[in-house]
Scaffold this active site. Structure first.
Site, PDB file in Angstrom:
ATOM      1  N   ARG A 233       0.845  -1.193   0.000  1.00  0.00           N
ATOM      2  CA  ARG A 233       0.000   0.000   0.000  1.00  0.00           C
ATOM      3  C   ARG A 233       0.886   1.251   0.000  1.00  0.00           C
ATOM      4  O   ARG A 233       1.898   1.304   0.698  1.00  0.00           O
ATOM      5  CB  ARG A 233      -0.912   0.043   1.239  1.00  0.00           C
ATOM      6  CG  ARG A 233      -2.138  -0.854   1.137  1.00  0.00           C
ATOM      7  CD  ARG A 233      -3.164  -0.319   0.125  1.00  0.00           C
ATOM      8  NE  ARG A 233      -4.338  -1.163  -0.008  1.00  0.00           N
ATOM      9  CZ  ARG A 233      -4.507  -2.126  -0.925  1.00  0.00           C
ATOM     10  NH1 ARG A 233      -3.551  -2.388  -1.800  1.00  0.00           N
ATOM     11  NH2 ARG A 233      -5.628  -2.814  -0.986  1.00  0.00           N
ATOM     12  N   GLU A 262      -4.150   7.461  -4.341  1.00  0.00           N
ATOM     13  CA  GLU A 262      -4.436   7.059  -5.728  1.00  0.00           C
ATOM     14  C   GLU A 262      -5.742   7.668  -6.209  1.00  0.00           C
ATOM     15  O   GLU A 262      -6.683   7.794  -5.421  1.00  0.00           O
ATOM     16  CB  GLU A 262      -4.496   5.529  -5.800  1.00  0.00           C
ATOM     17  CG  GLU A 262      -3.151   4.911  -5.462  1.00  0.00           C
ATOM     18  CD  GLU A 262      -3.207   3.392  -5.345  1.00  0.00           C
ATOM     19  OE1 GLU A 262      -4.276   2.802  -5.577  1.00  0.00           O
ATOM     20  OE2 GLU A 262      -2.176   2.805  -5.022  1.00  0.00           O
ATOM     21  N   HIS A 280      -1.301   0.732 -10.131  1.00  0.00           N
ATOM     22  CA  HIS A 280      -1.966  -0.267  -9.272  1.00  0.00           C
ATOM     23  C   HIS A 280      -2.567  -1.406 -10.111  1.00  0.00           C
ATOM     24  O   HIS A 280      -3.780  -1.610 -10.114  1.00  0.00           O
ATOM     25  CB  HIS A 280      -3.055   0.393  -8.412  1.00  0.00           C
ATOM     26  CG  HIS A 280      -3.404  -0.404  -7.185  1.00  0.00           C
ATOM     27  ND1 HIS A 280      -3.750   0.183  -5.992  1.00  0.00           N
ATOM     28  CD2 HIS A 280      -3.475  -1.739  -6.980  1.00  0.00           C
ATOM     29  CE1 HIS A 280      -4.031  -0.758  -5.097  1.00  0.00           C
ATOM     30  NE2 HIS A 280      -3.868  -1.939  -5.677  1.00  0.00           N
TER      31      HIS A 280
HETATM   32  P1  NAP Z   1      -1.271 -11.357   4.474  1.00  0.00           P
HETATM   33  O1  NAP Z   1      -1.249 -12.789   4.070  1.00  0.00           O
HETATM   34  O2  NAP Z   1      -2.140 -10.929   5.609  1.00  0.00           O
HETATM   35  O3  NAP Z   1       0.234 -10.940   4.779  1.00  0.00           O
HETATM   36  C1  NAP Z   1       0.575  -9.724   5.356  1.00  0.00           C
HETATM   37  C2  NAP Z   1       1.995  -9.828   5.883  1.00  0.00           C
HETATM   38  O4  NAP Z   1       2.397  -8.554   6.377  1.00  0.00           O
HETATM   39  C3  NAP Z   1       2.147 -10.819   7.036  1.00  0.00           C
HETATM   40  O5  NAP Z   1       3.345 -11.540   6.865  1.00  0.00           O
HETATM   41  C4  NAP Z   1       2.231  -9.934   8.267  1.00  0.00           C
HETATM   42  O6  NAP Z   1       2.991 -10.578   9.281  1.00  0.00           O
HETATM   43  C5  NAP Z   1       2.943  -8.703   7.693  1.00  0.00           C
HETATM   44  N1  NAP Z   1       2.674  -7.481   8.437  1.00  0.00           N
HETATM   45  C6  NAP Z   1       1.478  -6.919   8.719  1.00  0.00           C
HETATM   46  N2  NAP Z   1       1.646  -5.813   9.444  1.00  0.00           N
HETATM   47  C7  NAP Z   1       2.977  -5.656   9.617  1.00  0.00           C
HETATM   48  C8  NAP Z   1       3.785  -4.696  10.293  1.00  0.00           C
HETATM   49  N3  NAP Z   1       3.235  -3.672  10.956  1.00  0.00           N
HETATM   50  N4  NAP Z   1       5.116  -4.850  10.262  1.00  0.00           N
HETATM   51  C9  NAP Z   1       5.679  -5.899   9.611  1.00  0.00           C
HETATM   52  N5  NAP Z   1       4.975  -6.837   8.959  1.00  0.00           N
HETATM   53  C10 NAP Z   1       3.643  -6.721   8.974  1.00  0.00           C
HETATM   54  O7  NAP Z   1      -1.687 -10.432   3.256  1.00  0.00           O
HETATM   55  P2  NAP Z   1      -1.475 -10.695   1.693  1.00  0.00           P
HETATM   56  O8  NAP Z   1      -2.620 -11.453   1.164  1.00  0.00           O
HETATM   57  O9  NAP Z   1      -0.102 -11.211   1.475  1.00  0.00           O
HETATM   58  O10 NAP Z   1      -1.610  -9.167   1.141  1.00  0.00           O
HETATM   59  C11 NAP Z   1      -0.742  -8.182   1.634  1.00  0.00           C
HETATM   60  C12 NAP Z   1      -1.155  -6.805   1.174  1.00  0.00           C
HETATM   61  O11 NAP Z   1      -0.762  -6.613  -0.184  1.00  0.00           O
HETATM   62  C13 NAP Z   1      -2.660  -6.516   1.149  1.00  0.00           C
HETATM   63  O12 NAP Z   1      -3.149  -6.188   2.425  1.00  0.00           O
HETATM   64  C14 NAP Z   1      -2.760  -5.357   0.185  1.00  0.00           C
HETATM   65  O13 NAP Z   1      -2.622  -4.129   0.861  1.00  0.00           O
HETATM   66  C15 NAP Z   1      -1.548  -5.562  -0.730  1.00  0.00           C
HETATM   67  N6  NAP Z   1      -1.965  -5.951  -2.087  1.00  0.00           N
HETATM   68  C16 NAP Z   1      -1.691  -5.121  -3.126  1.00  0.00           C
HETATM   69  C17 NAP Z   1      -2.060  -5.486  -4.407  1.00  0.00           C
HETATM   70  C18 NAP Z   1      -1.776  -4.608  -5.580  1.00  0.00           C
HETATM   71  O14 NAP Z   1      -2.552  -4.633  -6.527  1.00  0.00           O
HETATM   72  N7  NAP Z   1      -0.689  -3.860  -5.589  1.00  0.00           N
HETATM   73  C19 NAP Z   1      -2.732  -6.681  -4.633  1.00  0.00           C
HETATM   74  C20 NAP Z   1      -2.981  -7.498  -3.554  1.00  0.00           C
HETATM   75  C21 NAP Z   1      -2.577  -7.132  -2.285  1.00  0.00           C
HETATM   76  P3  NAP Z   1       2.820 -10.222  10.851  1.00  0.00           P
HETATM   77  O15 NAP Z   1       1.353 -10.117  11.104  1.00  0.00           O
HETATM   78  O16 NAP Z   1       3.497 -11.350  11.547  1.00  0.00           O
HETATM   79  O17 NAP Z   1       3.535  -8.934  11.057  1.00  0.00           O
HETATM   80  C1  8YV Z   2      -6.993  -4.505  -6.255  1.00  0.00           C
HETATM   81  C2  8YV Z   2      -5.452  -4.805  -4.244  1.00  0.00           C
HETATM   82  O1  8YV Z   2      -6.523  -3.826  -7.353  1.00  0.00           O
HETATM   83  O2  8YV Z   2      -6.345  -6.858  -3.526  1.00  0.00           O
HETATM   84  C3  8YV Z   2      -5.861  -5.769  -3.202  1.00  0.00           C
HETATM   85  O3  8YV Z   2      -5.653  -5.455  -2.014  1.00  0.00           O
HETATM   86  O4  8YV Z   2      -4.862  -3.812  -3.971  1.00  0.00           O
HETATM   87  C4  8YV Z   2      -5.765  -5.098  -5.648  1.00  0.00           C
HETATM   88  O5  8YV Z   2      -5.824  -6.464  -5.920  1.00  0.00           O
HETATM   89  C5  8YV Z   2      -7.843  -3.555  -5.507  1.00  0.00           C
HETATM   90  O6  8YV Z   2      -8.144  -3.922  -4.246  1.00  0.00           O
HETATM   91  C6  8YV Z   2      -9.151  -3.370  -6.275  1.00  0.00           C
HETATM   92  O7  8YV Z   2      -9.312  -2.080  -6.598  1.00  0.00           O
END
Ligand code: NAP
Ligand code: 8YV
Length: 320
Positions: A233, A262, A280
């Protein structure tokens, strides 16, 4: 379900497959994104679900008397106030796992684009400069021999780490809780990791604890050969500090798929030759977005048919 169709509120734009599938089972109530708008009391009373992509205004939670569930399009649900949802006994669901591979693939592509400047090289060719000016300049950076630190080794972080292994880079990570049984180096803080590695990848959720944690101090610790990649994020980054670090060569380069506000990308990033920028798009393929859309709808159908959801967020656990 009772004879009266359940109504589902849809604030703002959402994936068309969600609207199409919701329409087969529910009454869909589209409203503009943002603050609560006027809708009749009878419709308001029928609204028991929300499907949202982006930020849900808390006014809806306050003014929908029979709201039971908010189904969020995206694994990150920072646009939904889960504390408020818990207070109102409302379930929140999201779309984990179905996007892990797509987002991890994009992260590797963004990392390569950033260190090897492939988008700039392609523009060079398209502008006819290869013929006119000769070969594209050699890139100062390479992925070879890098030490990569991943902030967030959850569902997506693990897929990124697995994809990095064949690139023969060193892999480490920081999370608040150390993960057992992994060969990757664990760092006990982001600062410690930034000092130890030359490449940082952030894939943490947007929370109060991750707000602006990438500071000028972290970029200084990463150093002049440093590469910063963010697919988590944009709220995790002090963008002014990052722009300054890129301008001054405090770090070497950054690849960003996410931004603080964004789609408002600060002008400061746009002119930087050492920034690779994406709007994104990490999960933005047709198959992956379809899978996310289906999960949004299936969570709503599961709830209203059987009081079961597939993927609740941890703050509002419900048996699947
Ligand atoms: P997840 O399985 O919940 O993994 C999150 C990771 O972050 C965990 O390893 C957690 O470990 C760590 N974490 C959380 N808070 C933290 C902190 N304060 N300091 C250090 N580590 C921390 O989530 P995910 O499914 O992998 O998704 C992660 C994030 O990616 C989403 O929440 C979203 O914001 C982002 N995302 C972006 C896109 C995009 O389009 N760019 C797409 C999908 C997801 P601990 O709890 O042990 O700290
Ligand atoms: C999406 C994301 O683009 O899953 C998330 O957390 O950031 C992305 O996969 C978004 O949430 C949809 O607008």
């Amino acid at each position: 379900m009772s004879d009266q169709p359940v109504a589902v509120l849809v604030p703002g734009r959402i994936h068309p497959r969600i609207l199409e599938r919701l329409g087969q089972t529910f009454e869909v109530v589209p409203v503009p994104m943002g603050p609560v708008t006027e809708i009749g009391a009878d419709v308001r009373a029928r609204i028991k679900g929300v499907a949202i992509s982006g930020a849900l205004d808390n006014g809806w939670i306050d003014t929908l008397p029979n709201l039971e569930i908010v189904s969020n399009f995206g694994v990150g649900y920072d646009g939904v106030d889960t504390k408020k949802a818990v207070e109102h006994g409302i379930i929140v669901t999201h779309t984990p796992d179905v996007l892990n591979d797509e987002v991890a693939d994009t992260t590797i592509a963004l990392l390569l684009n950033t260190v090897r400047q492939f988008p700039r090289a392609e523009n060079y060719l398209r502008e006819g400069r290869w013929k006119k000016d000769g070969p594209f300049p050699l890139t100062p950076l390479s992925l070879k021999g890098r030490k990569v630190g991943i902030l967030g080794l959850g569902r997506i972080g693990m897929e990124i780490a697995k994809r990095l292994e064949p690139f023969k880079v060193e892999i480490g990570y920081h999370t608040r809780s150390r993960r057992e049984g992994l060969d990757y180096t664990y760092y006990s803080s982001l600062k410690e990791m930034a000092e130890a590695v030359d490449t940082l990848i952030s894939v943490v959720p947007g929370t109060a604890a991750t707000h602006k944690i990438f500071t000028s101090e972290i970029f200084s610790a990463l150093g002049p050969n440093g590469v910063f990649i963010n697919v988590g994020r944009g709220t995790s980054v002090d963008e002014d500090a990052l722009i300054t670090a890129l301008k001054n060569n405090t770090i070497a380069a950054a690849g960003l798929d996410v931004f603080y506000d964004e789609p408002n990308v600060p002008d400061g990033f746009l002119d930087l030759p050492n920034a690779s920028l994406l709007p994104h798009v990490a999960s933005a393929s047709v198959p992956t977005r379809n899978a996310m859309a289906d999960l949004v709808v299936d969570n709503l159908i599961g709830w209203f048919r059987e009081k079961k959801v597939i993927t609740p967020v941890p703050e509002t656990p419900v048996k699947g």
